[in-house]
Design a protein around this motif. Structure first.
Motif, mmCIF file in Angstrom:
data_model
loop_
_atom_site.group_PDB
_atom_site.id
_atom_site.type_symbol
_atom_site.label_atom_id
_atom_site.label_comp_id
_atom_site.label_asym_id
_atom_site.label_seq_id
_atom_site.Cartn_x
_atom_site.Cartn_y
_atom_site.Cartn_z
ATOM 1 N N UNK A 80 0.859 -1.190 0.000
ATOM 2 C CA UNK A 80 0.000 0.000 0.000
ATOM 3 C C UNK A 80 0.896 1.242 0.000
ATOM 4 N N UNK A 81 0.531 2.247 -0.831
ATOM 5 C CA UNK A 81 1.215 3.537 -0.827
ATOM 6 C C UNK A 81 0.438 4.486 0.079
ATOM 7 N N UNK A 82 1.161 5.183 0.953
ATOM 8 C CA UNK A 82 0.537 6.102 1.913
ATOM 9 C C UNK A 82 1.055 7.524 1.697
ATOM 10 N N UNK A 83 0.166 8.503 1.910
ATOM 11 C CA UNK A 83 0.573 9.908 1.996
ATOM 12 C C UNK A 83 0.081 10.429 3.333
ATOM 13 N N UNK A 84 1.020 10.586 4.283
ATOM 14 C CA UNK A 84 0.646 10.921 5.654
ATOM 15 C C UNK A 84 -0.049 12.271 5.745
ATOM 16 N N UNK A 85 0.411 13.267 4.951
ATOM 17 C CA UNK A 85 -0.151 14.608 5.065
ATOM 18 C C UNK A 85 -1.639 14.664 4.764
ATOM 19 N N UNK A 86 -2.071 13.945 3.737
ATOM 20 C CA UNK A 86 -3.493 13.967 3.369
ATOM 21 C C UNK A 86 -4.237 12.723 3.840
ATOM 22 N N UNK A 87 -3.513 11.826 4.498
ATOM 23 C CA UNK A 87 -4.074 10.575 5.019
ATOM 24 C C UNK A 87 -4.703 9.728 3.917
ATOM 25 N N UNK A 88 -4.147 9.867 2.719
ATOM 26 C CA UNK A 88 -4.635 9.034 1.615
ATOM 27 C C UNK A 88 -3.764 7.795 1.479
ATOM 28 N N UNK A 89 -4.358 6.758 0.925
ATOM 29 C CA UNK A 89 -3.612 5.531 0.659
ATOM 30 C C UNK A 89 -4.238 4.823 -0.526
ATOM 31 N N UNK A 90 -3.438 3.985 -1.172
ATOM 32 C CA UNK A 90 -3.926 3.220 -2.318
ATOM 33 C C UNK A 90 -3.143 1.917 -2.399
ATOM 34 N N UNK A 91 -3.838 0.853 -2.709
ATOM 35 C CA UNK A 91 -3.165 -0.436 -2.841
ATOM 36 C C UNK A 91 -2.371 -0.483 -4.132
ATOM 37 N N UNK A 92 -1.375 -1.336 -4.150
ATOM 38 C CA UNK A 92 -0.607 -1.526 -5.370
ATOM 39 C C UNK A 92 -1.511 -1.976 -6.507
#
Length: 726
Positions: free
Chosen positions: A149-161
Motif C-alpha cells: 500500500x502507498x501512503x501519503x501521511x499529510x493527506x491521510x490518503x492511501x492506495x493499494x498496489x
C-alpha cells in the motif's frame, strides 16, 4: 557447479505492461512501456501486480531442491515492500535474451543476484509511488509504502498496489542503478524464515518434478547404453523388443563419442514406461569393443603409485626450498591419500519429456543448466536454438549431475524418430552407471614441522585424471589451494593419467575431496608437533586478516573466527569417554568460510557412531532465508558424511560396478547425527550456501576417528574393519 564468471548482467531498465504492473529487465533489452495485450507480454517479467493486489514474482533459476524458487523472489518482494503472504511465485522459462544465463550451480545465486533483484523490487516500488503521487498531486518524496500500500501521511490518503498498477504503466521507468534500497534494519522478509513455496505440494504428493510431467499424446521411452562409456551397438534383438505388448518401436541410435552428448544406444518406445522397460529386457544388446574396457579403479590406483615415484609431469607451484626445509625439520610425515569415484545418486533419476514437431522442439526437463542443453540439442539435431522452448521443471536433486544434459538430447532424438512427444525415464541403474562421477584422485604428501611446532615444508604430488596437461572435468586442484601462500616452503606437483570415465562437478566440486586430504594432513602434522589441532590451525592461519590479493585472496581472519566459534560451541578440549573423539576441519569454497567439529564414538567392532556435529559459518552480513540456510548446511553435512562412510563407484573392465542403493549405500536416518549451526554475520556481501558446508565435514569426521582410535583414515570411504580394537 559454476565457474568463476558472472553470467547475469542485466540492464538497468524496466518494462510495464498489461492490466497490472509487469516489471522486467533484460540483458540487452530496451526500456519502454506497453499497454495491456502489447509487446510486454513477450518479455519474461519478474513482477506482476494484479488489480486484486496479488503479486506474482518469477524465479529465474532452476529449482533442484536448493530453495531458489523461494529465495530469489524474497529479494524482490522485500524491496517491493509487500507482505510475503500476498506473493505467488512462478518458474521462468529458459530465455537467455531476458534473463541471461539461468543455472543452478556453484552456490552463485546469492552473490550474482543480491543487488540486481533487490533493485528490481525497488524499481517497481518507485513506479507505484510515482503513480500515486501523480494522482494525488503530491511530491513522491512525501509518500511511503508498507504491505503493498502507498501512503501519503499529510493527506491521510492511501492506495493499494493493485489499484495503482494500471496507472503505473505510464510512469517513466527508473534507472535500476539509482533506485533507493531499504535500510537492512527495516527488512521484513530478508532474514526471516520462510518455507519453500513448493513444500505443501511436495508433502501432499502433487506432480511437480520432471518425472511427473505428462503431455497429450505422450509415449514413454527407455534408452540402453553400453556399460563401457561410448561403446557402439554391435547388435540388438529389435524384433523381440517390438513383440512386447505396448511397445511402439525399438531402434538403434548411432550416437557419437562426446561423453556429455548423444552416445550410442538402443531406444524402446511404448505406451507405458513399464512396457518400454519390458521391451528393453528383450533386446539382448551386444556392444562393440572399446579402449576404455581396459581401464579399472585398481589399475588407476596402481598407476598413480608408479607416477608418484617418478618425476612429476608438471610443477604447479614451488615456493621456497621444500627439500631443504624437510631435511632440516624436527619431524617429518609422509602419507598417501586417495578418494574414489562417487555418484551423484539423485533421488529422481534423469528424465526428460520432449516433443519434436514441424522443426520446432519443446522440452520439459529438470535441468540445472538449460541453455547449454538448448545448444546441445540444436547442434545435434541441426535446428536453430530459437526453435527450442525449454520448461525448467523442478528436479529431485541435482548436486551437479544435471549441469550436463545428455538425457535431454536423448529424449529429443527419440521424439523426432517416433514423431510424437516422448517421456524418457532412466532406470536407477542407468542413472548410477552413466553418471559424471566425482573423479578419483591420489595425493602423495610430505610435510615437516620444527621444534616450535610450525610447518616448515609441504610437498604434495597430486596424481589425477587428465590428458595433454589438462585435468579431466572437476579433477584438478588450483595452485592457490590452502595452505599455499601460508607457508614459506610449499610445492605442488601434478601428474595425470588418461581415462575414458565421465567425470563432472559434484556438490563442492574439487573441494569435496581436496579438503579431506589437506585438513587430514594438517591434523597429522599437528599431532607430529604435539600441538592441539585447533591451536595448530589458528597458528597456521596467522594474524593477517587477508592473504593474497582480491579476488583470489584468502580471508584468514574470517576463517580463524569460524574455527574459534566451532571449537567453542563443541566444547573443544573436554574429557570424552574411551573410544570417543572430536575432530575439527575448515575449508573455504564457493565464497563461504566454514569450520566444523564432529564427535564420534567408535565401538570395539569398528562401528562408527556420529554423536554430534557443530558448524560455524561466515557467508556474509545476511542470511536471506534462515530455513533454507539450515536446510542447505544440514543437507551438505549429511551428504558429506554419507559419502565418507559409504560411497564408492568401482570401475572394472571400463564400466561402473555399483548400480543401485543395495551396493551404493546412502546414509540412513538412524545414522544421522544432530547438527548445530552457527552463523557469523561479518561485514561482507552475502554468499551462497548450497556447497561450502560439505568439504570440512569429511576431514573433521576422519580426524575425530583418529582422536577416538589413534588410527588415521587416508582412503575413502572409511573402512570400519580397520578400526576394530578386538
Amino acid at each position: 557447479m559454476a565457474d568463476g564468471s558472472h553470467p547475469f548482467i542485466a540492464s538497468r531498465r524496466g518494462v510495464l505492461a498489461g492490466g497490472g504492473l509487469l516489471l522486467s529487465f533484460t540483458v540487452a533489452g530496451k526500456a519502454g512501456a506497453a499497454e495491456a495485450g502489447g509487446a510486454g507480454g513477450a518479455l519474461n517479467a519478474y513482477v506482476r501486480v494484479a488489480p486484486d493486489n496479488l503479486v506474482t514474482i518469477v524465479a529465474k533459476n532452476p529449482e533442484v531442491g536448493q530453495g531458489i524458487k523461494t529465495m530469489l523472489p524474497m529479494l524482490i518482494a522485500e524491496e517491493l515492500d509487500v507482505d510475503w503472504d500476498s506473493v505467488r511465485t512462478e518458474q521462468a522459462l529458459n530465455d537467455p535474451t531476458v534473463y541471461g544465463r539461468q543455472f543452478a550451480g556453484g552456490s552463485m545465486a546469492t552473490p550474482l543476484h543480491w543487488d540486481e533483484l533487490r533493485r528490481v523490487g525497488a524499481a517497481a516500488r518507485v513506479m507505484l509511488i510515482a503513480a500515486a503521487a501523480q494522482g494525488w498531486g503530491v511530491p513522491a518524496s512525501e509518500c511511503t509504502t508498507a504491505s503493498g500500500v502507498v501512503h501519503h501521511a499529510g493527506s491521510k490518503r492511501k492506495a493499494t498496489y493493485g489499484a495503482l498498477a494500471g496507472k503505473a504503466a505510464g510512469v517513466p521507468v527508473p534507472d535500476l542503478k539509482t533506485v533507493p534500497l531499504k535500510d537492512p534494519k527495516d527488512y521484513k522478509i530478508i532474514g526471516h524464515a520462510k518455507r519453500q513455496v513448493d513444500t505443501a505440494a511436495i508433502v501432499t504428493g502433487k506432480p511437480l518434478f520432471g518425472i511427473d510431467v505428462t503431455v497429450p499424446g505422450m509415449l514413454y521411452a527407455t534408452y540402453e547404453k553400453a556399460p563401457v562409456f561410448a561403446a557402439k551397438v554391435a547388435g540388438a534383438d529389435l524384433a523381440a523388443a517390438k513383440a512386447v505388448k505396448g511397445v511402439r518401436d525399438a531402434f538403434v541410435v548411432e550416437g557419437g563419442t562426446v561423453l556429455d552428448g548423444l552416445l550410442p544406444g538402443v531406444a524402446v518406445v511404448a505406451d507405458s514406461w513399464w512396457a518400454a522397460r519390458k521391451g528393453r529386457d528383450q533386446l539382448n544388446t551386444r556392444w562393440a569393443d572399446h579402449p576404455t574396457a581396459k581401464q579399472s579403479s585398481a589399475a588407476f590406483a596402481a598407476q598413480a603409485v608408479e607416477l608418484s615415484k617418478a618425476a612429476p609431469q608438471k610443477t604447479e607451484r614451488n615456493d621456497g626450498d621444500v627439500a631443504a626445509a624437510l631435511k632440516g625439520a624436527s619431524k617429518t610425515v609422509e602419507a598417501a591419500y586417495a578418494y574414489p569415484f562417487i555418484s551423484h545418486a539423485n533421488l529422481e533419476p534423469q528424465n526428460c519429456t520432449a516433443h519434436f514437431k514441424d522443426g520446432k522442439i519443446e522440452i520439459w526437463a529438470p535441468t540445472q543448466n538449460p541453455e547449454p542443453g538448448r545448444q546441445l540439442v540444436a547442434k545435434t539435431l541441426g535446428v536453430a536454438p530459437e526453435a527450442i522452448t525449454i520448461h525448467m521443471i523442478r528436479g529431485g536433486g541435482g548436486f551437479g549431475r544435471r549441469l550436463m544434459n545428455d538425457y535431454m538430447v536423448e529424449a529429443v532424438w527419440i521424439s523426432k524418430q517416433v514423431g510424437a512427444p516422448v517421456k524418457l525415464l532412466w532406470t536407477r541403474e542407468d542413472d548410477m552407471r552413466h553418471d559424471f562421477y566425482r573423479p578419483a584422485g591420489w595425493h602423495f604428501l610430505k610435510g615437516g614441522v620444527n621444534a616450535a611446532g610450525d610447518i616448515v615444508g609441504w610437498h604434495d604430488h597430486f596424481v589425477t585424471l587428465g590428458e595433454n596437461g589438462v585435468a579431466a572435468r572437476s579433477a584438478g586442484m588450483g595452485a592457490t589451494e590452502f595452505p599455499a601462500r601460508f607457508l614459506t616452503n610449499y610445492r605442488y606437483d601434478l601428474s595425470m593419467m588418461a581415462a575414458g570415465i565421465p567425470t563432472g562437478p559434484l556438490r563442492a566440486p574439487g573441494s569435496n575431496a581436496i579438503a579431506f586430504v589437506v585438513q587430514s594432513f594438517i591434523d597429522e602434522l599437528a599431532h607430529a608437533a604435539g600441538a592441539d589441532p585447533v591451536a595448530f590451525r589458528l597458528k597456521l592461519l596467522g594474524d593477517k586478516p587477508m592473504v593474497g590479493d582480491p579476488p583470489s585472496g584468502y580471508a584468514a581472519g574470517r576463517m580463524a573466527a569460524v574455527v574459534k566459534l566451532a571449537a567453542e560451541k563443541s566444547g573443544w578440549g573436554r574429557k570424552l569417554p574411551k573410544g570417543s573423539g572430536l575432530g575439527i576441519a575448515f575449508h573455504y569454497s564457493h565464497l563461504g568460510y566454514f569450520a566444523e567439529v564432529v564427535e564420534v564414538a567408535v565401538a570395539p567392532d569398528g562401528a562408527v557412531k556420529l554423536v554430534k556435529v557443530w558448524v560455524a559459518a561466515d557467508v556474509g552480513r545476511h542470511v536471506i532465508n534462515p530455513f533454507g540456510a539450515l536446510n542447505q548446511v544440514e543437507g551438505s553435512v549429511l551428504d558429506g558424511l554419507s559419502g565418507a562412510l559409504h560411497q564408492k563407484i568401482t570401475i572394472e573392465n571400463g564400466a561402473a560396478v555399483e548400480g543401485n542403493f543395495g551396493d551404493y549405500q546412502l546414509m540412513r536416518i538412524n545414522e544421522a547425527p544432530p547438527i548445530e549451526t552457527h552463523f557469523i554475520k561479518s561485514d561482507n556481501s552475502p554468499t551462497g550456501l548450497g556447497e561450502p558446508a560439505l568439504p570440512p565435514i569429511i576431514p573433521a569426521l576422519c580426524n575425530a576417528i583418529f582422536a577416538a582410535t589413534g588410527k588415521r583414515i587416508r582412503q575413502l570411504p572409511v573402512d570400519t574393519a580397520l578400526l576394530k580394537s578386538v
